[in-house]
Design a protein around this motif. Structure first.
Motif, PDB file in Angstrom:
ATOM      1  N   MET A   1     -43.474  32.836  -9.691  1.00 23.50           N
ATOM      2  CA  MET A   1     -44.429  31.832 -10.170  1.00 23.50           C
ATOM      3  C   MET A   1     -44.188  31.498 -11.639  1.00 23.50           C
ATOM      4  O   MET A   1     -44.294  30.357 -12.066  1.00 23.50           O
ATOM      5  CB  MET A   1     -45.861  32.365  -9.982  1.00 23.50           C
ATOM      6  N   GLY A   2     -43.838  32.547 -12.420  1.00 23.14           N
ATOM      7  CA  GLY A   2     -43.638  32.343 -13.839  1.00 23.14           C
ATOM      8  C   GLY A   2     -42.535  31.355 -14.164  1.00 23.14           C
ATOM      9  O   GLY A   2     -42.646  30.562 -15.105  1.00 23.14           O
ATOM     10  N   ILE A  85     -26.649  13.672  -5.656  1.00 28.58           N
ATOM     11  CA  ILE A  85     -25.906  13.926  -4.424  1.00 28.58           C
ATOM     12  C   ILE A  85     -24.665  13.058  -4.364  1.00 28.58           C
ATOM     13  O   ILE A  85     -23.575  13.515  -3.989  1.00 28.58           O
ATOM     14  CB  ILE A  85     -26.798  13.680  -3.186  1.00 28.58           C
ATOM     15  N   ARG A  86     -24.789  11.812  -4.783  1.00 30.35           N
ATOM     16  CA  ARG A  86     -23.654  10.884  -4.706  1.00 30.35           C
ATOM     17  C   ARG A  86     -22.546  11.259  -5.699  1.00 30.35           C
ATOM     18  O   ARG A  86     -21.364  11.078  -5.407  1.00 30.35           O
ATOM     19  CB  ARG A  86     -24.132   9.446  -4.967  1.00 30.35           C
ATOM     20  N   ASN A  87     -22.939  11.759  -6.903  1.00 36.95           N
ATOM     21  CA  ASN A  87     -21.891  12.088  -7.878  1.00 36.95           C
ATOM     22  C   ASN A  87     -21.515  13.569  -7.880  1.00 36.95           C
ATOM     23  O   ASN A  87     -20.723  14.011  -8.718  1.00 36.95           O
ATOM     24  CB  ASN A  87     -22.294  11.635  -9.293  1.00 36.95           C
ATOM     25  N   GLY A  88     -22.100  14.335  -6.951  1.00 38.89           N
ATOM     26  CA  GLY A  88     -21.678  15.724  -6.776  1.00 38.89           C
ATOM     27  C   GLY A  88     -22.317  16.737  -7.688  1.00 38.89           C
ATOM     28  O   GLY A  88     -21.880  17.884  -7.726  1.00 38.89           O
ATOM     29  N   THR A  89     -23.365  16.354  -8.436  1.00 40.24           N
ATOM     30  CA  THR A  89     -23.996  17.291  -9.370  1.00 40.24           C
ATOM     31  C   THR A  89     -25.286  17.897  -8.823  1.00 40.24           C
ATOM     32  O   THR A  89     -25.953  18.646  -9.523  1.00 40.24           O
ATOM     33  CB  THR A  89     -24.297  16.595 -10.710  1.00 40.24           C
ATOM     34  N   PHE A  90     -25.636  17.577  -7.586  1.00 44.89           N
ATOM     35  CA  PHE A  90     -26.860  18.135  -6.998  1.00 44.89           C
ATOM     36  C   PHE A  90     -26.740  19.650  -6.824  1.00 44.89           C
ATOM     37  O   PHE A  90     -27.750  20.350  -6.756  1.00 44.89           O
ATOM     38  CB  PHE A  90     -27.141  17.483  -5.644  1.00 44.89           C
ATOM     39  N   SER A  91     -25.517  20.142  -6.782  1.00 45.27           N
ATOM     40  CA  SER A  91     -25.308  21.579  -6.572  1.00 45.27           C
ATOM     41  C   SER A  91     -25.896  22.418  -7.700  1.00 45.27           C
ATOM     42  O   SER A  91     -26.107  23.622  -7.526  1.00 45.27           O
ATOM     43  CB  SER A  91     -23.812  21.878  -6.454  1.00 45.27           C
ATOM     44  N   LYS A  92     -26.188  21.804  -8.838  1.00 45.23           N
ATOM     45  CA  LYS A  92     -26.793  22.572  -9.940  1.00 45.23           C
ATOM     46  C   LYS A  92     -28.140  23.139  -9.519  1.00 45.23           C
ATOM     47  O   LYS A  92     -28.539  24.217  -9.941  1.00 45.23           O
ATOM     48  CB  LYS A  92     -26.930  21.710 -11.188  1.00 45.23           C
ATOM     49  N   TYR A  93     -28.868  22.383  -8.676  1.00 49.91           N
ATOM     50  CA  TYR A  93     -30.168  22.867  -8.197  1.00 49.91           C
ATOM     51  C   TYR A  93     -30.008  23.958  -7.143  1.00 49.91           C
ATOM     52  O   TYR A  93     -30.960  24.684  -6.855  1.00 49.91           O
ATOM     53  CB  TYR A  93     -30.979  21.713  -7.605  1.00 49.91           C
ATOM     54  N   VAL A  98     -34.130  29.061  -8.248  1.00 50.67           N
ATOM     55  CA  VAL A  98     -35.414  28.454  -7.915  1.00 50.67           C
ATOM     56  C   VAL A  98     -35.297  27.793  -6.546  1.00 50.67           C
ATOM     57  O   VAL A  98     -34.199  27.477  -6.080  1.00 50.67           O
ATOM     58  CB  VAL A  98     -35.845  27.386  -8.953  1.00 50.67           C
ATOM     59  N   GLN A  99     -36.441  27.610  -5.909  1.00 49.60           N
ATOM     60  CA  GLN A  99     -36.474  26.822  -4.682  1.00 49.60           C
ATOM     61  C   GLN A  99     -36.516  25.361  -5.096  1.00 49.60           C
ATOM     62  O   GLN A  99     -37.349  24.961  -5.927  1.00 49.60           O
ATOM     63  CB  GLN A  99     -37.711  27.209  -3.857  1.00 49.60           C
ATOM     64  N   ILE A 100     -35.608  24.543  -4.583  1.00 49.84           N
ATOM     65  CA  ILE A 100     -35.387  23.193  -5.105  1.00 49.84           C
ATOM     66  C   ILE A 100     -36.655  22.349  -5.078  1.00 49.84           C
ATOM     67  O   ILE A 100     -37.011  21.702  -6.068  1.00 49.84           O
ATOM     68  CB  ILE A 100     -34.255  22.491  -4.325  1.00 49.84           C
TER      69      ILE A 100
END
Length: 264
Positions: A1-2, A85-93, A98-100
């Motif tokens: 939670m923190g 997602i389109r530029n491939g940087t969504f993987s950082k999440y 953390v839960q996305i």
């Protein structure tokens, strides 16, 4: 939670870097109330009531609905997810601990808490500027129901925009989905015209949509109207939140494992 509270705190502080956005946000709230004042001044000329609402009750509705509408800032979630997602940087999440979805909800909470004070100040200023006899529900139960419903409504909008963003995992573009959502939201939330002025059959149809419970019904409850819909409204928007969460889980389980983090 923190860790989610820390995300909320960071996004609250980050809004200070965009002071112009705060100013324009207040201007938009003020301009919407000003437009409503000018429009309904002409409509009410020579009339005491329009659709069971007095002139001051109508303006009170617009002040409250504008305040609630301005608090809803989740529209950018779908665009950000789509772009990442389109530029491939969504993987950082996907690599941070953390839960996305909870991350985006914490982010939205930080933005909402920051802007709430400024939107409230803008609304109060116009109550005094226009010398509005502000109409507010005398029944505390209606106020509590309105607050609960508005909170569920904001949760639903975060869920919806998160879900629409995830559709990028399957579709090349989500512009059509966003266009449909934006048009329905503008109409059914009652931000343009109070829905009680529509024919009853139209209102009944709109009650089937979740947007009815996001801004319009909480605003009506806060001016002491539509009290008979309070509990059913809470249950309806809670059910929509549950349905949307099930859709999010289904899409996530099916497509996340296919996402390779380098764009699709």
């Amino acid at each position: 939670m923190g860790k989610y509270l820390e995300v909320t705190r960071i996004y609250m502080k980050s809004q200070l870097a965009w002071r112009a956005d705060v100013v324009f946000n207040m201007i938009f709230t003020i301009s919407k109330i000003l437009f409503a004042y000018l429009l309904w001044s002409m409509v009410y000329e020579g009339k005491e009531m329009v659709g069971q609402l007095s002139f001051h009750a109508m303006l009170s509705y617009y002040i409250i609905s504008s305040f609630l509408a301005q608090l809803e800032k989740s529209g950018g979630i779908s665009s950000e997810i789509h772009e990442r997602i389109r530029n491939g940087t969504f993987s950082k999440y996907m690599v941070i601990p953390v839960q996305i979805q909870k991350y985006f909800m914490a982010m939205e909470l930080g933005v909402v808490l920051f802007y709430a004070a400024f939107d409230f100040i803008a609304a109060v200023i116009w109550i005094f500027v226009f010398r509005i006899r502000f109409v507010f529900a005398a029944d505390i139960r209606l106020v509590v129901c309105a607050v609960i419903m508005a909170m569920f409504g904001m949760i639903f909008m975060v869920q919806l925009n998160y879900f629409l963003g995830l559709l990028t995992l399957k579709y090349q573009g989500i512009g059509t989905f966003l266009m449909v959502k934006n048009h329905l939201e503008a109409l059914v939330t009652g931000s343009i015209v109070p829905l009680m002025l529509f024919p009853e059959i139209i209102v009944k149809m709109m009650q089937l949509l979740p947007f009815y419970y996001v801004t319009y019904l909480p605003s009506m409850l806060l001016i002491g109207m539509c009290g008979e819909e309070a509990m059913t409204g809470i249950m309806a928007i809670a059910c929509w939140c549950l349905i949307m969460q099930l859709l999010i889980r289904a899409v996530g389980q099916k497509y996340f494992r296919k996402y390779d983090g380098v764009g699709i």
